[in-house]
Design a protein around this motif. Structure first.
Motif, PDB file in Angstrom:
ATOM      1  N   PHE A  31       0.860  -1.176   0.000  1.00 16.51           N
ATOM      2  CA  PHE A  31       0.000   0.000   0.000  1.00 16.51           C
ATOM      3  C   PHE A  31       0.892   1.220   0.000  1.00 16.51           C
ATOM      4  O   PHE A  31       1.848   1.310   0.780  1.00 16.51           O
ATOM      5  N   ASP A  32       0.613   2.162  -0.888  1.00 18.16           N
ATOM      6  CA  ASP A  32       1.360   3.423  -0.902  1.00 18.16           C
ATOM      7  C   ASP A  32       0.394   4.568  -1.136  1.00 18.16           C
ATOM      8  O   ASP A  32      -0.352   4.581  -2.114  1.00 18.16           O
ATOM      9  N   ASP A  33       0.422   5.523  -0.208  1.00 16.01           N
ATOM     10  CA  ASP A  33      -0.413   6.712  -0.284  1.00 16.01           C
ATOM     11  C   ASP A  33       0.305   7.847  -1.021  1.00 16.01           C
ATOM     12  O   ASP A  33      -0.226   8.956  -1.102  1.00 16.01           O
TER      13      ASP A  33
ATOM     14  N   ASN B  86       2.945   9.611  -0.235  1.00 19.25           N
ATOM     15  CA  ASN B  86       3.204  10.722   0.685  1.00 19.25           C
ATOM     16  C   ASN B  86       4.689  11.087   0.607  1.00 19.25           C
ATOM     17  O   ASN B  86       5.480  10.757   1.489  1.00 19.25           O
TER      18      ASN B  86
ATOM     19  N   ASN C 126      -5.185  14.066   1.770  1.00 22.34           N
ATOM     20  CA  ASN C 126      -4.392  12.971   1.235  1.00 22.34           C
ATOM     21  C   ASN C 126      -3.287  13.512   0.352  1.00 22.34           C
ATOM     22  O   ASN C 126      -3.464  14.513  -0.345  1.00 22.34           O
TER      23      ASN C 126
ATOM     24  N   ASP D 138      -3.980   8.839  -6.344  1.00 19.52           N
ATOM     25  CA  ASP D 138      -4.199   9.013  -4.908  1.00 19.52           C
ATOM     26  C   ASP D 138      -3.486   7.921  -4.103  1.00 19.52           C
ATOM     27  O   ASP D 138      -2.824   8.197  -3.110  1.00 19.52           O
ATOM     28  N   TYR D 139      -3.631   6.659  -4.525  1.00 17.60           N
ATOM     29  CA  TYR D 139      -2.987   5.549  -3.813  1.00 17.60           C
ATOM     30  C   TYR D 139      -2.849   4.369  -4.760  1.00 17.60           C
ATOM     31  O   TYR D 139      -3.466   4.333  -5.848  1.00 17.60           O
TER      32      TYR D 139
ATOM     33  N   VAL E  57      -8.374   0.299   2.231  1.00 14.03           N
ATOM     34  CA  VAL E  57      -7.714   1.591   2.103  1.00 14.03           C
ATOM     35  C   VAL E  57      -8.161   2.528   3.228  1.00 14.03           C
ATOM     36  O   VAL E  57      -7.341   3.248   3.822  1.00 14.03           O
TER      37      VAL E  57
ATOM     38  N   TYR F  58      -6.226   1.688   6.335  1.00 14.18           N
ATOM     39  CA  TYR F  58      -4.864   2.233   6.324  1.00 14.18           C
ATOM     40  C   TYR F  58      -4.884   3.715   6.690  1.00 14.18           C
ATOM     41  O   TYR F  58      -4.055   4.196   7.482  1.00 14.18           O
ATOM     42  N   ARG F  59      -5.805   4.451   6.120  1.00 15.29           N
ATOM     43  CA  ARG F  59      -5.827   5.898   6.359  1.00 15.29           C
ATOM     44  C   ARG F  59      -6.278   6.232   7.773  1.00 15.29           C
ATOM     45  O   ARG F  59      -5.770   7.176   8.386  1.00 15.29           O
TER      46      ARG F  59
ATOM     47  N   THR G 241       0.874   5.362   5.746  1.00 13.25           N
ATOM     48  CA  THR G 241       1.041   5.883   4.401  1.00 13.25           C
ATOM     49  C   THR G 241       1.779   4.931   3.484  1.00 13.25           C
ATOM     50  O   THR G 241       1.763   5.117   2.262  1.00 13.25           O
TER      51      THR G 241
END
Length: 476
Positions: free
Chosen positions: A213-215, A217, A260, A440-441, A459, A462-463, A468
């Motif tokens: 998972f990658d946001d 950031n 975000n 976004d992700y 998702v 995670y948030r 992130t």
């Protein structure tokens, strides 16, 4: 590791193929006016390809509003049921001509929940908002539709549930069903199959399992966390795109939107190869194979600045390297949005494509694709799942296409986003212009097939936890 994709020309010329006519008849069922009255719609059917086998099947249809209120065609789905020539056979949809305009008609192939002796899948016909509405008593007029095998081998249709060999003129045909929203409005599906898709899919995300998972950031393209988290921002030359274009890491930027972090890929041109700057980001490792892939992506129809019209491609995809022309261990699964057309398409279109292999020169491809011809400007949730039986694509929680076992991956892949120009034929101006694609992700869950609702829940989790980035997918 191959860090680019070869540009290719879609088989738009297939629309000009001569229609095959046959002669063998199959017994038909009578129309049922009661079904029309109850549901508010009726579907009429005829075929101009009546043979037991044919180069392509030609279900020509009309949809009639038998109710007392106007019906938006974008709420209507029509299903034509048939038996595949084999479990791995894949098919392509085309529209030869339609009163409502072929650009306003979509066609996707979907597996049947409960296969029968005469149907294991169906062609679902839908309509864009551009098709308008049907007033009471009105019909769509001719929709001259067709489909063929992806390998252009002859198909068998005499055992297809919805096929009527003797139907040379339009008449009500209950073996083709229609839905109005989620309500059955016409016809009877093959035994054991309801007219609607399964409802209430699971929403609780699965526990455990390797995930990425990658946001996104990050502070900028030079942020050391990008490489530390397994990404590479492309700078090396080569395709896809116009000759002479460069790939610019500095055009991959990051900003905060609604709390975000959002990644932006900017692509620009002034109408020449030397002035064209494209963008791509990809995982350094090819370690992703079966499972669920998801991203929230913002496509754009118009440039941020300058004149519009370039043949642009905005993407989310997985890929591995082509070791040799037509190598059968190649794999690639694409979401590709063309806001201004290209590859023979005159206007905006979204493709999902599953690749078995290709040869760049002379060009030859083995793939299966689904497409919808309409604008997708704005944010969209994109999901593709890969298991041992199929590749399935979703857009905004709705099924977009399912592709067969012939296209399953034999080796792991990387995860990629890029934005590039097919050619310079869409806009001849030398005025500079730039286009944005935002992300976004991204999410991958290894070896687990998640529903779009489960993706959303994962998702959100995670948030809510302030996470992130996470990568527990093992290297291979």
């Amino acid at each position: 590791m191959r860090t680019f994709r070869t540009s290719r020309i879609r088989a738009a010329a297939a629309a000009a193929v001569t229609l095959a006519l046959g002669c063998t008849a199959l017994a038909a069922l009578p129309g049922t006016a009661g079904a029309a009255a109850a549901g508010g719609l009726a579907v009429q059917y005829r075929t101009s390809s009546s043979g037991a086998t044919a180069d392509q099947s030609e279900p020509w249809l009309k949809v009639r509003n038998t109710g007392s209120a106007s019906v938006p065609l974008s709420d209507v789905k029509v299903r034509y049921y048939f038996k595949g020539d084999s479990a791995s056979a894949s098919y392509r949809f085309a529209c030869s001509w339609a009163v409502k305009g072929c650009a306003n008609i979509t066609g996707t192939f979907k597996p049947l929940a409960n296969p029968t002796a005469t149907a294991d899948r169906y062609l679902e016909i839908g309509f864009t908002a551009g098709a308008g509405s049907l007033a009471p008593g009105a019909d769509t007029g001719d929709m001259q539709l067709r489909f063929h095998r992806a390998d252009w081998q002859r198909l068998g249709q005499s055992d297809d549930y919805s096929f009527g060999a003797e139907r040379g003129t339009y008449a009500d045909w209950p073996k083709v069903t229609a839905q109005l929203g989620s309500v059955a409005a016409w016809g009877e599906a093959p035994s054991g199959n309801g007219p609607t898709d399964p409802t209430d899919p699971p929403t609780d995300p699965p526990a455990g399992g390797p995930r990425l998972f990658d946001d996104f950031n990050y502070t900028g393209h030079t942020d050391p966390k990008i490489a530390a988290n397994g990404w590479s921002v492309r700078s090396n030359p080569g395709g896809p795109g116009v000759p002479g274009a460069v790939w610019a890491p500095q055009n991959v930027t990051f900003s905060s939107q609604s709390g975000n972090s959002v990644m932006n890929l900017e692509t620009s041109t002034a109408g020449t190869g030397a002035s064209t700057v494209q963008t791509e980001i990809l995982t350094q490792s090819m370690k992703f194979r079966n499972g669920t892939y998801a991203a929230r992506v913002k496509f754009s129809d118009a440039p941020r600045s300058g004149p519009d019209g370039d043949h642009l491609v905005q993407t989310f995809f997985t890929i591995n390297d082509l070791k040799a022309p037509m190598a059968d261990d190649y794999a690639e699964y694409d979401f590709e949005y063309l806001p201004n057309g290209g590859w023979g398409e005159p206007a905006n279109i979204l493709y999902t494509t599953s690749w078995e292999t290709y040869r760049p020169d002379p060009w030859e491809a083995v793939n299966q694709h689904s497409e919808v011809r309409r604008s997708y400007a704005g944010w969209h949730d994109l999901v593709v799942t890969v298991d041992n039986s199929a590749i399935t694509y979703y857009v905004d929680g709705q099924h977009f296409g399912t592709h067969g076992t012939a296209y399953l991956p034999e080796r792991p892949m990387s995860i990629n986003f890029n934005q590039w120009l097919i050619d310079l034929a869409g806009q001849s101006s030398t005025t500079p212009r730039s286009y944005d694609q935002q992300v976004d992700y991204v999410l991958h869950v290894k070896d687990q097939v998640l529903s779009p609702a489960q993706v959303s829940a994962l998702v959100s989790g995670y948030r809510a936890a302030g996470t992130t980035f996470q990568d527990t997918v093992p290297a291979v």
